[in-house]
Design a protein around this motif. Structure first.
Motif, PDB file in Angstrom:
ATOM      1  N   UNK A 112       0.824  -1.214   0.000  1.00  9.07           N
ATOM      2  CA  UNK A 112       0.000   0.000   0.000  1.00  9.07           C
ATOM      3  C   UNK A 112       0.853   1.257   0.000  1.00  9.07           C
ATOM      4  N   UNK A 113       0.396   2.282  -0.714  1.00 13.65           N
ATOM      5  CA  UNK A 113       1.117   3.537  -0.842  1.00 13.65           C
ATOM      6  C   UNK A 113       0.268   4.690  -0.323  1.00 13.65           C
ATOM      7  N   UNK A 114       0.936   5.743   0.121  1.00 12.83           N
ATOM      8  CA  UNK A 114       0.258   6.953   0.559  1.00 12.83           C
ATOM      9  C   UNK A 114      -0.005   7.828  -0.658  1.00 12.83           C
ATOM     10  N   UNK A 115      -1.260   8.167  -0.890  1.00 10.93           N
ATOM     11  CA  UNK A 115      -1.624   9.015  -2.020  1.00 10.93           C
ATOM     12  C   UNK A 115      -1.359  10.467  -1.624  1.00 10.93           C
ATOM     13  N   UNK A 116      -0.281  11.032  -2.156  1.00  9.66           N
ATOM     14  CA  UNK A 116       0.118  12.387  -1.781  1.00  9.66           C
ATOM     15  C   UNK A 116      -0.451  13.444  -2.715  1.00  9.66           C
ATOM     16  N   UNK A 117      -0.929  13.025  -3.873  1.00 11.72           N
ATOM     17  CA  UNK A 117      -1.519  13.975  -4.823  1.00 11.72           C
ATOM     18  C   UNK A 117      -2.853  13.412  -5.299  1.00 11.72           C
ATOM     19  N   UNK A 118      -3.866  14.273  -5.325  1.00 15.02           N
ATOM     20  CA  UNK A 118      -5.195  13.838  -5.761  1.00 15.02           C
ATOM     21  C   UNK A 118      -5.871  14.980  -6.494  1.00 15.02           C
ATOM     22  N   UNK A 119      -6.461  14.680  -7.641  1.00  9.18           N
ATOM     23  CA  UNK A 119      -7.172  15.700  -8.404  1.00  9.18           C
ATOM     24  C   UNK A 119      -8.300  15.052  -9.193  1.00  9.18           C
ATOM     25  N   UNK A 120      -9.432  15.706  -9.239  1.00  9.24           N
ATOM     26  CA  UNK A 120     -10.543  15.307 -10.096  1.00  9.24           C
ATOM     27  C   UNK A 120     -10.508  16.199 -11.326  1.00  9.24           C
ATOM     28  N   UNK A 121     -10.497  15.580 -12.482  1.00  8.45           N
ATOM     29  CA  UNK A 121     -10.414  16.338 -13.725  1.00  8.45           C
ATOM     30  C   UNK A 121     -11.618  16.016 -14.600  1.00  8.45           C
TER      31      UNK A 121
END
Length: 608
Positions: A112-121
């Motif tokens: 498992x990884x930490x999601x450091x960037x998130x964007x809805x496009x």
């Protein structure tokens, strides 16, 4: 006063130009330095401009608190932040856009990884906001900003005339559905039919009509025996005795040699064996060259589209082809590697449609006359078709694209492989303890609560093979940000544009970057607040093709009193471009050295 055009920015309101001039404490004129990024050429080298003069405060006192200098840049590939585009659909197949970062789970090689960037496009949203902005400004018209780039690659080396005609017709139907924000290009594996990215429907139509089969062998060779590339690989590289026996029997039938006596049979068999060896070598050479050329063109198309500032898709129209040696396997992996790194989605359409294997092969070509040869070669034809299809499937699956096959509805096929979802999410993570071994990492994205939802996402990425120093890493991040349309707001940056026309044929475009330097992280050195900003302004034409760019490195050593009392709301930096009237996309990228934070802003301007 010069005419002013507001730039599009997602989520931030522009300051009026009059108020900006009252807030400016420092104004620096950027010297032109070409960004060392070109679609298919080496980085341009320029001579660094002299350092900018020392800053001057409101009282006129000169203080060496800021130094600006220009430099040519080069970029090297490295992996730091891995981006994953995800499309989530409901039970009816509709893309949904109401999820949040907490709804996703991301795994790198099952960890498992930490999601450091998130964007809805949402593709197309930028143009809608451009039109809304234009209604509020003095500018009557703003350009339709290109958001999606589609490169159609027709494998005219391997396509037959009938399949190519059907695919060409379906492609023209699909091109008629392109949106104002789409730009299309047409390439062929033979290299003889090419059109760079454009929205000119007439040129796209004319280019499609010029497509025709162009096999390297020319299609004029009538071999005896007729040995396919797949069988040639079995005979010469894999030493398949069954394939060789079938070819020899076929050769005995087509050579029409006398075989009345044992001596004649032996002589005829020896001559047939020689013909098989020669035919296999010839077929293998031609087939390998055709596959190698096709892979080279695909690699070059991925490289070409990787510098387009927006969503990037490649559609491969082909019957498939084989990769029969280690070198071609490496070339094939390199195409996927490049596509993964530059976020290029490859869709593949098998132009054969719903095909069947005809025993004995194409009626227009000489086929085997021996019963044993007919059966063996029919089996190998089936195996070959599946192997050729596998190449297309792997290209699509490895890059998150769609593979359309076994269906004669090519209109639906183009719609499927080129479809852009209404919503998609961009997830980013920084791999932990990443080994610099160039290994492939499998990615998996899931939802914590699926709720009958399905998702498609990128399937993996390649680790770098060597470590990059901080300067190289920064350059790579800036390059990728310039050739993107994703907006980042880590630093307090505002983008404005302004133009002046000294004549009907010439214009001067100014890109203003307003930076609130008081809100940037600093490191104390000798009592000064120290940091360095890299500011890149890039200009693209209405088709998204890079025109020119400028880069400035700004070294700041502010005194405490300067930050608190003298700078007000910040500083404004100005970049000048000499352009012709037309539509332009502006991209502004600012990165700081200490915090390694970045802001990226989009703008669009129409110069009448």
């Amino acid at each position: 006063m010069m005419p002013i055009a507001k730039s599009e920015r997602l989520g931030t309101k522009f300051f009026r130009l009059e108020s900006i001039f009252f807030c400016i404490a420092l104004v620096f004129l950027f010297c032109v330095v070409s960004i060392a990024v070109a679609a298919q050429s080496p980085p341009a080298q320029g001579t660094p401009a002299p350092s900018a003069p020392a800053a001057q405060d409101d009282s006129g006192q000169t203080a060496a608190e800021i130094v600006a200098h220009d430099e040519a840049t080069t970029f090297k590939v490295n992996v730091k932040l891995v981006l994953v585009r995800v499309v989530v659909r409901d039970a009816q197949g509709h893309a949904i856009g109401n999820l949040h970062k907490e709804d996703f789970q991301l795994f790198d090689n099952r960890k498992p990884q930490i999601i450091s960037h998130f964007a809805l496009e949402r593709p197309g949203s930028q143009v809608a906001k451009e039109r809304q902005t234009s209604n509020e400004s003095s500018v009557d018209k703003l350009p339709s900003v290109p958001e999606r780039y589609i490169a159609f690659v027709f494998d005219d080396i391997h396509l037959t005339f009938g399949d190519l005609v059907q695919a060409r017709t379906a492609a023209e139907h699909h091109l008629a559905t392109l949106q104002p924000t789409d730009r299309a290009a047409i390439f062929s594996t033979s290299g003889q039919t090419m059109l760079d990215f454009t929205d000119d429907r007439g040129r796209l139509h004319d280019t499609l009509l010029r497509l025709q089969p162009r096999p390297i062998a020319g299609g004029a060779i009538s071999d005896c025996p007729s040995i396919t590339y797949y069988m040639a690989d079995l005979i010469q590289n894999k030493h398949d005795t069954r394939a060789e026996q079938a070819a020899v029997l076929d050769a005995l039938g087509c050579l029409d040699l006398p075989m009345q006596s044992p001596q004649q049979i032996q002589a005829a068999t020896q001559e047939a064996e020689v013909a098989v060896v020669a035919g296999a070598a010839r077929s293998l050479s031609i087939g390998s060259q055709e596959s190698r050329v096709s892979l080279t063109v695909l690699r070059d198309v991925v490289r070409r589209i990787s510098v387009m500032p927006g969503e990037r898709s490649v559609i491969v129209v082909s019957p498939g082809f084989l990769t029969s040696d280690i070198d071609m396997e490496k070339d094939y992996s390199d195409v996927i590697d490049r596509a993964l790194h530059y976020e290029v989605m490859i869709g593949a359409l098998d132009a054969r449609g719903l095909y069947t294997i005809v025993p004995g092969g194409d009626i227009s070509k000489r086929g085997p006359t021996n019963g044993f040869s007919v059966g063996v070669e029919a089996q190998y034809q089936s195996d070959s078709a599946l192997a050729e299809e596998d190449v297309l499937a792997d290209l699509a699956n490895a890059t998150g694209g769609t593979f359309f096959h076994n269906n004669n509805d090519l209109d639906a096929g183009f719609k499927s492989v080129a479809a852009t979802p209404e919503y998609f999410y961009t997830l980013g993570f920084a791999p932990q303890n990443l080994k610099l071994d160039g290994a492939y990492h499998h990615l998996k994205v899931t939802l914590k609560e699926p709720a009958k939802l399905t998702l498609t996402a990128r399937r993996g990425y390649y680790a770098p093979k060597h470590a990059a120093d901080p300067a190289e890493q920064a350059k790579q991040e800036i390059e990728e940000a310039v050739f993107s349309q994703e907006e980042l707001h880590d630093l307090p940056v505002e983008l404005h544009t302004q133009f002046f026309k000294p004549s009907d044929e010439q214009a001067k475009l100014a890109v203003l970057a307003h930076v609130d330097v008081r809100r940037i992280r600093y490191r104390k050195v000798d009592g000064r607040n120290t940091n360095e900003l890299t500011v890149v302004a890039a200009l693209f034409n209405r088709n998204g093709v890079f025109v020119q760019g400028m880069q400035k490195n700004l070294t700041m050593r502010w005194k405490d009193e300067t930050l608190e009392a003298k700078l007000g709301s910040g500083i404004t930096l100005k970049t000048n471009f000499d352009v012709k009237p037309g539509s332009y996309l502006v991209r502004l990228v600012v990165r700081d050295r200490e915090g390694q934070m970045m802001s990226a802003e989009n703008g669009a301007i129409e110069i009448p």
